[in-house]
Enzyme design. Structure first.
Site, mmCIF file in Angstrom:
data_model
loop_
_atom_site.group_PDB
_atom_site.id
_atom_site.type_symbol
_atom_site.label_atom_id
_atom_site.label_comp_id
_atom_site.label_asym_id
_atom_site.label_seq_id
_atom_site.Cartn_x
_atom_site.Cartn_y
_atom_site.Cartn_z
ATOM 1 C CE LYS A 1 -2.575 2.048 3.816
ATOM 2 N NZ LYS A 1 -3.627 1.779 4.835
ATOM 3 C CE LYS B 1 -6.574 2.276 9.881
ATOM 4 N NZ LYS B 1 -6.108 3.661 9.667
ATOM 5 N N GLY C 1 -4.387 -0.755 10.151
ATOM 6 C CA GLY C 1 -3.444 -0.711 11.262
ATOM 7 C C GLY C 1 -3.245 0.711 11.738
ATOM 8 C CG ASP D 1 -4.562 5.258 3.103
ATOM 9 O OD1 ASP D 1 -5.459 6.109 2.920
ATOM 10 O OD2 ASP D 1 -4.316 4.765 4.228
HETATM 11 O O1 OSB Z 1 -4.622 5.392 7.101
HETATM 12 O O2 OSB Z 1 -4.330 3.326 7.309
HETATM 13 C C1 OSB Z 1 -4.049 4.471 7.659
HETATM 14 C C2 OSB Z 1 -1.223 4.396 10.245
HETATM 15 C C3 OSB Z 1 -1.659 5.355 11.125
HETATM 16 C C4 OSB Z 1 -2.818 6.049 10.850
HETATM 17 C C5 OSB Z 1 -3.559 5.769 9.696
HETATM 18 C C6 OSB Z 1 -3.132 4.778 8.813
HETATM 19 C C7 OSB Z 1 -1.931 4.110 9.087
HETATM 20 C C8 OSB Z 1 -1.343 3.129 8.184
HETATM 21 C C9 OSB Z 1 -0.322 2.163 8.760
HETATM 22 O O3 OSB Z 1 -1.553 3.086 7.002
HETATM 23 C C10 OSB Z 1 -0.904 0.854 9.053
HETATM 24 C C11 OSB Z 1 0.014 -0.017 9.895
HETATM 25 O O4 OSB Z 1 0.876 -0.656 9.316
HETATM 26 O O5 OSB Z 1 -0.172 -0.066 11.130
HETATM 27 MG MG MG Z 2 -5.999 4.512 5.742
#
Ligand code: OSB
Ligand code: MG
Length: 368
Positions: free
Chosen positions: A161, A263, A291, A189
């Site tokens: 991603k 999430k 995440g 993203d």
């Molecule tokens: O938008 O998915 C997101 C991390 C912190 C806040 C928002 C996002 C993210 C990530 C990382 O994309 C996901 C991870 O590997 O924990």
């Molecule tokens: Mg996201």
């Protein structure tokens, strides 16, 4: 069970590589670890709120404050507390889903530990290992990005991603596609970085065969997401917009997305996360586990959730080494692009006391 006390700990985990998104750059993960003391034993959880209210309106100190000032006193007054009762007891407090999720997770952990049940079995998990991907931040140069993607593909991750924003979208995606080929499962993203007037620009991403585009527009703007979904071939996935199962129904009925990133913190807990999963399944829509740069506590629980049948795409649940050199729990590692779902009771893991102490910046105990 009855709650008798709680410990709030702030921990600080330096990231192995800075994590840059359209919202900013993070070099350290400060997290809130919660330990609840109950009549049936301890329960552990983490709150996924970030230092600053960027990704969501919640922030770490605010989450700790609402837990300390409002949630714990309310829960101390409940005679027979069970996991489902947490949301009921806290229903009179608006918002703060990440803080609520942390408290519910700790109660879930304590009560499942007491009955010897693992979280995955409790939630309805059907897998013992789950496919995982990696979320790659914005870098200074395309070469640097290609180096990171190469490293993650070599480590076995099953989906890449890329974080995007205006000025860092078409070219990095093209470079990754040209370098690693058309068969690498690839997503992007935007963390809300675009506006509806960018629709023509975003449609250019269609040529890269992406699995999905995640959250291009503002959280509240379902209308623009629906318009974009109608204009683009690439599926739209919502993250920030989905804060409950009710939101999920609304987004799906409006055609604002055809994939959902779940999430647990964002939707107020693992029980609501399961309801989002159920709603998506009823609509025939795939989900995947997002995440929040979790510690091992959140990572363990996310793996349990991702074992549910509707989690059809690799999650942002990478190995510990992708984030931290030292975590508060034993590390998770990736094998053939999968992480094992914990099978011990509760969330299936507890902090390592020495690591927890080393990484703690402050702690506070609250008793009934
Ligand atoms: O938008 O998915 C997101 C991390 C912190 C806040 C928002 C996002 C993210 C990530 C990382 O994309 C996901 C991870 O590997 O924990
Ligand atoms: Mg996201």
């Amino acid at each position: 069970m009855k709650l008798s006390g709680a410990e709030l700990r702030f921990v600080s985990l330096p990231l192995v590589t800075p994590f840059r998104t359209s919202l900013g750059t993070q070099t350290v993960r400060n997290a809130l670890v919660l330990r609840l003391e109950t009549s049936q034993g301890e329960g552990w959880a983490e709150c996924v709120a970030d230092d600053e209210p960027g990704y969501s309106p919640e922030y770490l100190m605010g989450a700790a404050d609402v837990i300390r000032r409002f949630f714990l006193p309310r829960l101390f007054a409940v005679e027979e507390l069970d996991p489902a009762g947490v949301a009921v007891a806290l229903d009179g407090f608006r918002g703060h889903p990440m803080a609520k999720a942390a408290v519910e997770m700790a109660v879930l952990d304590a009560s499942l530990r007491a009955t010897g049940t693992c979280l995955s079995a409790y939630l309805g998990g059907v897998r013992h290992r789950v496919p995982v991907g990696v979320s790659v931040g914005i870098t200074d140069t395309i070469d640097e990005l290609l180096g990171l993607v190469d490293k993650y593909l070599t480590a076995g991750y099953l989906r890449i991603k890329l974080k995007i924003q205006p000025g860092w979208d078409i070219e990095p995606v093209r470079a990754v596609r040209e370098t690693f080929g058309p068969s690498v499962p690839l997503t992007v993203d935007a963390n809300t970085a675009y506006r509806q007037s960018d629709t023509r620009h975003l449609r250019r991403l269609d040529e890269f065969g992406l699995l999905l585009v995640e959250q291009p527009f503002a959280p509240e703007d379902l209308y623009s997401h629906a318009r974009l979904a109608a204009a683009m071939d690439t599926p739209i996935c919502l993250d920030e917009s989905i804060t409950s199962a009710r939101d999920a129904v609304s987004a799906l009925r409006q055609g604002a997305c055809s994939v959902i990133n779940i999430k647990p913190g964002r939707v107020g807990g693992y029980l609501e996360a399961r309801r989002v999963h159920d709603v998506a399944q009823a609509h025939g829509v795939p989900v995947w586990c997002g995440g929040m740069l979790e510690t091992g506590l959140g990572r363990a629980a996310n793996l349990a959730l991702a074992a549910l049948p509707g989690f059809q795409l690799p999650g942002d649940i990478s190995a510990t080494a992708r984030y931290y050199t030292e975590d508060i729990t034993a590390p998770f590692s990736v094998t053939d692009g999968h992480l094992d779902v914990p099978s011990d009771p509760g969330i299936g893991i507890v902090p390592n006391p020495a690591s927890l102490d080393r990484l703690t910046t402050s702690a506070e105990r609250i008793v009934r």
